[in-house]
Design a protein around this motif. Structure first.
Motif, PDB file in Angstrom:
ATOM      1  N   CYS A 581     -13.777 -10.761 -13.506  1.00  0.00           N
ATOM      2  CA  CYS A 581     -13.557  -9.465 -12.834  1.00  0.00           C
ATOM      3  C   CYS A 581     -14.908  -8.805 -12.546  1.00  0.00           C
ATOM      4  CB  CYS A 581     -12.695  -8.567 -13.732  1.00  0.00           C
ATOM      5  SG  CYS A 581     -12.173  -7.029 -12.959  1.00  0.00           S
ATOM      6  N   PRO A 582     -15.630  -9.320 -11.540  1.00  0.00           N
ATOM      7  CA  PRO A 582     -16.956  -8.769 -11.218  1.00  0.00           C
ATOM      8  C   PRO A 582     -16.871  -7.292 -10.844  1.00  0.00           C
ATOM      9  CG  PRO A 582     -16.583 -10.867 -10.100  1.00  0.00           C
ATOM     10  CD  PRO A 582     -15.265 -10.444 -10.672  1.00  0.00           C
ATOM     11  N   LYS A 583     -17.848  -6.527 -11.303  1.00  0.00           N
ATOM     12  CA  LYS A 583     -17.803  -5.082 -11.101  1.00  0.00           C
ATOM     13  C   LYS A 583     -17.977  -4.722  -9.629  1.00  0.00           C
ATOM     14  CE  LYS A 583     -19.111  -0.887 -13.470  1.00  0.00           C
ATOM     15  NZ  LYS A 583     -19.796  -0.315 -14.638  1.00  0.00           N
ATOM     16  N   LYS A 584     -17.150  -3.782  -9.159  1.00  0.00           N
ATOM     17  CA  LYS A 584     -17.192  -3.296  -7.790  1.00  0.00           C
ATOM     18  C   LYS A 584     -17.145  -1.771  -7.799  1.00  0.00           C
ATOM     19  CE  LYS A 584     -14.605  -7.203  -5.830  1.00  0.00           C
ATOM     20  NZ  LYS A 584     -13.409  -7.582  -5.031  1.00  0.00           N
ATOM     21  N   ASP A 585     -17.737  -1.185  -6.781  1.00  0.00           N
ATOM     22  CA  ASP A 585     -17.649   0.267  -6.623  1.00  0.00           C
ATOM     23  C   ASP A 585     -16.464   0.656  -5.748  1.00  0.00           C
ATOM     24  OD1 ASP A 585     -19.910   0.745  -8.161  1.00  0.00           O
ATOM     25  OD2 ASP A 585     -21.231   0.398  -6.441  1.00  0.00           O
ATOM     26  N   ASP A 586     -15.978  -0.302  -4.977  1.00  0.00           N
ATOM     27  CA  ASP A 586     -14.931   0.008  -4.003  1.00  0.00           C
ATOM     28  C   ASP A 586     -13.892  -1.110  -4.035  1.00  0.00           C
ATOM     29  OD1 ASP A 586     -13.508   1.093  -1.962  1.00  0.00           O
ATOM     30  OD2 ASP A 586     -14.865   0.436  -0.376  1.00  0.00           O
ATOM     31  N   TYR A 587     -12.669  -0.778  -4.362  1.00  0.00           N
ATOM     32  CA  TYR A 587     -11.626  -1.809  -4.439  1.00  0.00           C
ATOM     33  C   TYR A 587     -10.255  -1.150  -4.307  1.00  0.00           C
ATOM     34  CZ  TYR A 587     -11.520  -0.153  -9.292  1.00  0.00           C
ATOM     35  OH  TYR A 587     -11.459   0.625 -10.417  1.00  0.00           O
ATOM     36  N   PRO A 588      -9.245  -1.896  -3.874  1.00  0.00           N
ATOM     37  CA  PRO A 588      -7.898  -1.325  -3.747  1.00  0.00           C
ATOM     38  C   PRO A 588      -7.208  -1.187  -5.107  1.00  0.00           C
ATOM     39  CG  PRO A 588      -8.197  -3.247  -2.315  1.00  0.00           C
ATOM     40  CD  PRO A 588      -9.318  -3.241  -3.302  1.00  0.00           C
ATOM     41  N   ILE A 589      -6.387  -0.174  -5.237  1.00  0.00           N
ATOM     42  CA  ILE A 589      -5.542   0.042  -6.423  1.00  0.00           C
ATOM     43  C   ILE A 589      -4.091   0.062  -5.957  1.00  0.00           C
ATOM     44  CG2 ILE A 589      -4.964   1.601  -8.330  1.00  0.00           C
ATOM     45  CD1 ILE A 589      -7.772   2.760  -8.092  1.00  0.00           C
ATOM     46  N   PHE A 590      -3.225  -0.491  -6.757  1.00  0.00           N
ATOM     47  CA  PHE A 590      -1.788  -0.543  -6.449  1.00  0.00           C
ATOM     48  C   PHE A 590      -1.092   0.619  -7.148  1.00  0.00           C
ATOM     49  CE2 PHE A 590       2.523  -1.883  -7.494  1.00  0.00           C
ATOM     50  CZ  PHE A 590       2.963  -2.574  -6.383  1.00  0.00           C
ATOM     51  N   PHE A 591      -0.468   1.502  -6.377  1.00  0.00           N
ATOM     52  CA  PHE A 591       0.298   2.617  -6.933  1.00  0.00           C
ATOM     53  C   PHE A 591       1.763   2.459  -6.541  1.00  0.00           C
ATOM     54  CE2 PHE A 591      -2.732   5.753  -8.532  1.00  0.00           C
ATOM     55  CZ  PHE A 591      -3.926   5.302  -8.002  1.00  0.00           C
ATOM     56  N   ALA A 592       2.664   2.689  -7.462  1.00  0.00           N
ATOM     57  CA  ALA A 592       4.093   2.642  -7.148  1.00  0.00           C
ATOM     58  C   ALA A 592       4.847   3.587  -8.070  1.00  0.00           C
ATOM     59  CB  ALA A 592       4.631   1.224  -7.301  1.00  0.00           C
ATOM     60  N   THR A 593       5.956   4.116  -7.596  1.00  0.00           N
ATOM     61  CA  THR A 593       6.807   4.972  -8.420  1.00  0.00           C
ATOM     62  C   THR A 593       8.208   4.375  -8.505  1.00  0.00           C
ATOM     63  OG1 THR A 593       7.407   6.330  -6.525  1.00  0.00           O
ATOM     64  CG2 THR A 593       5.572   7.085  -7.863  1.00  0.00           C
ATOM     65  N   MET A 594       8.784   4.471  -9.665  1.00  0.00           N
ATOM     66  CA  MET A 594      10.143   3.992  -9.927  1.00  0.00           C
ATOM     67  C   MET A 594      11.134   4.957  -9.264  1.00  0.00           C
ATOM     68  SD  MET A 594      11.648   3.505 -13.756  1.00  0.00           S
ATOM     69  CE  MET A 594      13.265   2.830 -14.106  1.00  0.00           C
ATOM     70  N   GLN A 595      11.969   4.446  -8.388  1.00  0.00           N
ATOM     71  CA  GLN A 595      12.903   5.292  -7.662  1.00  0.00           C
ATOM     72  C   GLN A 595      14.288   5.349  -8.309  1.00  0.00           C
ATOM     73  OE1 GLN A 595      11.740   7.114  -4.740  1.00  0.00           O
ATOM     74  NE2 GLN A 595       9.998   6.458  -5.972  1.00  0.00           N
ATOM     75  N   LYS A 596      14.721   4.249  -8.897  1.00  0.00           N
ATOM     76  CA  LYS A 596      16.032   4.215  -9.558  1.00  0.00           C
ATOM     77  C   LYS A 596      15.849   4.610 -11.015  1.00  0.00           C
ATOM     78  CE  LYS A 596      17.960   0.700  -6.483  1.00  0.00           C
ATOM     79  NZ  LYS A 596      18.586  -0.645  -6.384  1.00  0.00           N
ATOM     80  N   SER A 597      16.609   5.577 -11.467  1.00  0.00           N
ATOM     81  CA  SER A 597      16.326   6.231 -12.751  1.00  0.00           C
ATOM     82  C   SER A 597      16.584   5.358 -13.968  1.00  0.00           C
ATOM     83  CB  SER A 597      17.149   7.512 -12.869  1.00  0.00           C
ATOM     84  OG  SER A 597      18.533   7.216 -12.873  1.00  0.00           O
ATOM     85  N   SER A 598      17.482   4.399 -13.901  1.00  0.00           N
ATOM     86  CA  SER A 598      17.866   3.487 -14.995  1.00  0.00           C
ATOM     87  C   SER A 598      18.706   4.154 -16.085  1.00  0.00           C
ATOM     88  CB  SER A 598      16.658   2.797 -15.630  1.00  0.00           C
ATOM     89  OG  SER A 598      15.914   3.662 -16.477  1.00  0.00           O
ATOM     90  N   LYS A 599      18.578   5.459 -16.234  1.00  0.00           N
ATOM     91  CA  LYS A 599      19.381   6.225 -17.191  1.00  0.00           C
ATOM     92  C   LYS A 599      19.812   7.531 -16.526  1.00  0.00           C
ATOM     93  CE  LYS A 599      17.163   4.655 -21.512  1.00  0.00           C
ATOM     94  NZ  LYS A 599      16.413   5.116 -22.709  1.00  0.00           N
ATOM     95  N   ASP A 600      20.922   8.088 -17.026  1.00  0.00           N
ATOM     96  CA  ASP A 600      21.318   9.399 -16.528  1.00  0.00           C
ATOM     97  C   ASP A 600      20.600  10.484 -17.314  1.00  0.00           C
ATOM     98  OD1 ASP A 600      22.674   9.706 -18.958  1.00  0.00           O
ATOM     99  OD2 ASP A 600      24.623   9.181 -18.102  1.00  0.00           O
TER     100      ASP A 600
END
Length: 719
Positions: A581-600
């Motif tokens: 994992c060579p060090k970088k100053d600029d790289y993409p990050i993956f962001f996601a949010t859970m939409q289905k609650s799984s619990k009430d």
């Protein structure tokens, strides 16, 4: 009008009665004002009756009693009068005795949709009439009882048919193959937690014992018994009441306990006994005997032990067992391999280690061409699988009860091997004091010997060389001991001065990174505030200097209910390394949010439904929690984990492709992003200034963001 229309918005269901729906004729009558409510002709009363939700269940159950058990409708009575002095109540269904047709034999309750209400009603009816058996059902769950005496209702596996007696049901020998068929988690749609709650209500609450300890013993014994029979070391299951007296049954269960303690050491003291009385034990054995604890992943045990442990110390420390579907998402995203080591520094019930083991075992079995069976966890493992769990997977927790639960599960899953240790992860400078204790060594020495091999410095416990760390550290409570705080960079504030107190989860971030080798990767569950509080920016800076931020997955606010409504996210990182994992100053990050609650909102799990409204089951007959974190055994849609793995392949991340993984597929990746709330964004662009405005790719469109990073319903300023 259909049956589904009648049951809509009620507490009733037809999961257990589906096969008889076509035998129930529904009709409506024409009136000047329109059609009447739905009616049917009652099978017993031979007259037209209005169909309410409870009446639908009752009529279908009458058909079930007739077709499956052979009882003639003439032997049944409805609204049977039960006398309580001057008061008269009506029992829903009564099967009358074959020899004395005026005497009730079995009483069935369908009008109380909640088990506790129905059970209380049944007790009073049976005690008043002398009926020996009782049934409660709401169409979704069902329970059978034997009225052993006025004080105890003992669960039984089923009721006898027209040509059987209760003795025939109780004395029939049962093997693991039989248990698979009758497993009440499947046939009665019950959970182990609810069964334990029922046991508490019946006997445990007034038994004068430690409920956790006694239930723990019973689960321990039952798991041992199931394993013995699965591996053909016994002819039939012994953890059952085959009609023995209460005293005889207790002697038998004590004998199994002694064998289990000898084979699976380090969980109970050699002199530990079952403290339940014979009559209390009989009720508990009867409650648990038709539950199959072994399955494809042992997850039936989780809810039960979370409830039991949480009654005492666990909840006070802000640590809750991580739902298995969140664990599986993390494991899939970090993609562990056979040659890699893994640790959970706050292991709880050991969900992360055990599911890492399962994931790698599946890869090993796939490589060997061995098919995974329904009893994956119980069958004898291949030597490669055993070698992996012996040497590569570890867990640490400071809570003794959690450690004992996780050691039991790990010993079983690992065929007698476990590397789960009772230590305070944060206070590593005092590990030496603990590990020199002779009584501690009696239990944990083998695991400790293996753990020491992974030290960065053979004379220090500060840093280790693990490939993977996964953890859900406690959120609640602060560390105030200056001795501990001075061991951590994050013990200081943004200006570099040591603080008087620091959140426990903050120190765990640094501790987990210390456990990782260069190039190692981590998944850690953190409260939402760590990602967007301006006062926590120094923590985010610390993380960014140590490693590449791979992903942030926002979990729904209901995931940890009913214990806490704290919103959480999972942070995924990889430690900087020249090769991996060579060090970088600029790289993409993956962001996601859970939409289905799984619990009430109450914390009850929401399950995937079939088109007719019934719960969908997977190939192991397990309920499927409704979420969008990953694809459940090829049954549900691909989710966040699959999208991330494609992202990782696209970015050429070192762990993205294992032996069984396919190369990056751009078309597949674009398809996965469609329908998921996912953002890829360059790391440099996350460094947001109030005067900067930029564009981020969101699905296939462009949205403008200012001030902070838009994150589902919240705002994140990650670094």
């Amino acid at each position: 009008m259909t049956i589904s229309d009648i049951l809509r918005d009620s507490d009733y269901s037809l999961d257990l009665l589906e096969k008889h729906i076509d035998d129930l004729t529904i009709f409506q009558k024409e009136q000047k004002s329109g059609l009447t409510p739905p009616y049917t002709v009652c099978k017993v009363r031979k007259k037209e009756i209005k169909l309410t939700p409870e009446e639908v269940v009752r009529q279908l159950y009458l058909i079930k009693l007739h077709k499956e058990y052979g009882y003639p409708y003439e032997r049944m009575q409805l609204e049977f009068a039960v006398h309580f002095g001057r008061e008269v109540k009506r029992a829903d269904i009564v099967i009358m005795d074959k020899i004395q047709p005026t005497v009730p034999y079995i009483i069935i309750e369908v009008k109380k949709p909640k088990l506790k209400d129905g059970k209380d009603q049944l007790k009073s009816y049976c005690n008043s009439t002398g009926a020996t058996m009782a049934i409660w059902t709401n169409g979704k769950e069902i329970v059978y009882y034997h009225r052993k005496d006025p004080n105890y209702f003992e669960p039984i596996p089923n009721i006898p048919s027209q040509n059987q007696s209760l003795k025939d049901i109780l004395t029939e020998r049962v093997s693991i193959d039989d248990l698979i068929k009758i497993d009440i988690l499947k046939t009665q749609r019950r959970s182990l937690k609810n069964i334990i709650l029922d046991m508490e209500d019946e006997v445990l609450a007034n038994a004068g014992v430690d409920v956790f300890e006694e239930v723990f013993k019973l689960v321990f014994i039952k798991l041992f018994d199931e394993l013995q029979n699965t591996r053909k070391l016994s002819t039939h299951l012994e953890f059952r009441n085959y009609g023995e007296s209460d005293s005889e049954l207790k002697v038998k269960i004590e004998e199994i306990f002694a064998k289990a303690k000898k084979q699976w050491g380090g969980i109970f003291n050699d002199d530990e006994k079952i403290r339940l009385t014979p009559s209390h034990l009989s009720v508990c054995v009867s409650s648990l005997q038709d539950v199959k604890l072994f399955n494809s992943n042992l997850d039936v045990i989780d809810d039960a032990f979370e409830y039991l442990v949480n009654k005492t110390s666990k909840g006070e420390k802000g640590q809750y067992f991580t739902p298995r579907y969140v664990i599986d998402m993390c494991v899939k995203m970090l993609n562990p391999q056979e040659e890699e080591t893994m640790i959970d520094t706050a292991s709880g019930s050991c969900g992360f280690p055990i599911h890492t083991v399962f994931e790698v075992w599946r890869k090993i079995y796939k490589d060997l061409g061995i098919e995974e069976s329904h009893l994956f966890t119980a069958e004898k493992k291949h030597e490669r699988a055993l070698e992996y769990v012996r040497e590569k997977v570890f867990g640490i927790d400071f809570d003794d009860k959690s450690v004992r639960v996780s050691r039991m599960l790990n010993i079983i899953a690992g065929d007698g091997h476990t590397n789960v240790l009772n230590l305070n992860s944060l206070d590593f400078s005092r590990w030496e004091e603990t590990t020199k204790d002779e009584s501690w060594q009696d239990i944990y020495f083998d695991g400790w010997r293996r753990l020491k091999k992974l030290r960065s410095d053979k004379n220090s416990d500060k840093s280790y060389e693990f490939d993977i760390v996964m953890a859900n550290p406690p959120f609640a409570g602060d560390i105030k001991e200056s001795r501990i705080l001075h061991q951590y960079e994050l013990g200081k504030n943004a200006s570099g001065k040591f603080q008087t107190k620091v959140g426990r989860d903050i120190l765990f971030i640094e501790r987990n990174l210390e456990m990782l080798k260069s190039g190692g990767r981590m998944a850690v569950v953190l409260p939402q505030g760590r990602f967007n509080n301006s006062s926590d920016k120094y923590i985010r800076d610390f993380i960014a200097t140590k490693c590449r931020i791979l992903a942030v997955v926002g979990l729904h606010g209901n995931v940890f209910k009913p214990h806490t409504g704290t919103k959480t996210s999972v942070l995924f990182v990889q430690k900087w390394d020249e090769k991996l994992c060579p060090k970088k100053d600029d790289y993409p990050i993956f962001f996601a949010t859970m939409q289905k609650s799984s619990k009430d909102n109450s914390g009850d799990k929401i399950y995937v439904k079939n088109s007719d409204g019934s719960n969908r089951l997977d190939s192991h007959d397990h309920l499927i929690v409704e979420h969008d974190l990953y694809n459940h055994d090829g049954i549900t849609q691909d989710g966040i984990a699959e999208a991330f793995l494609e992202f990782a392949k696209k970015e050429g991340l070192s762990f993205a492709s294992g032996k069984c993984e396919s190369p990056f597929d751009e078309a597949k990746y674009k398809a996965l992003l469609d329908g998921l709330e996912v953002i890829e964004i360059n790391f440099s662009e996350v460094l947001i200034d109030k005067n900067i405005r930029f564009e981020a790719e969101f699905y296939n469109s462009k949205i403008g963001l200012s001030d902070n990073f838009l994150y589902g319903d919240d705002i994140i300023d990650f670094v």
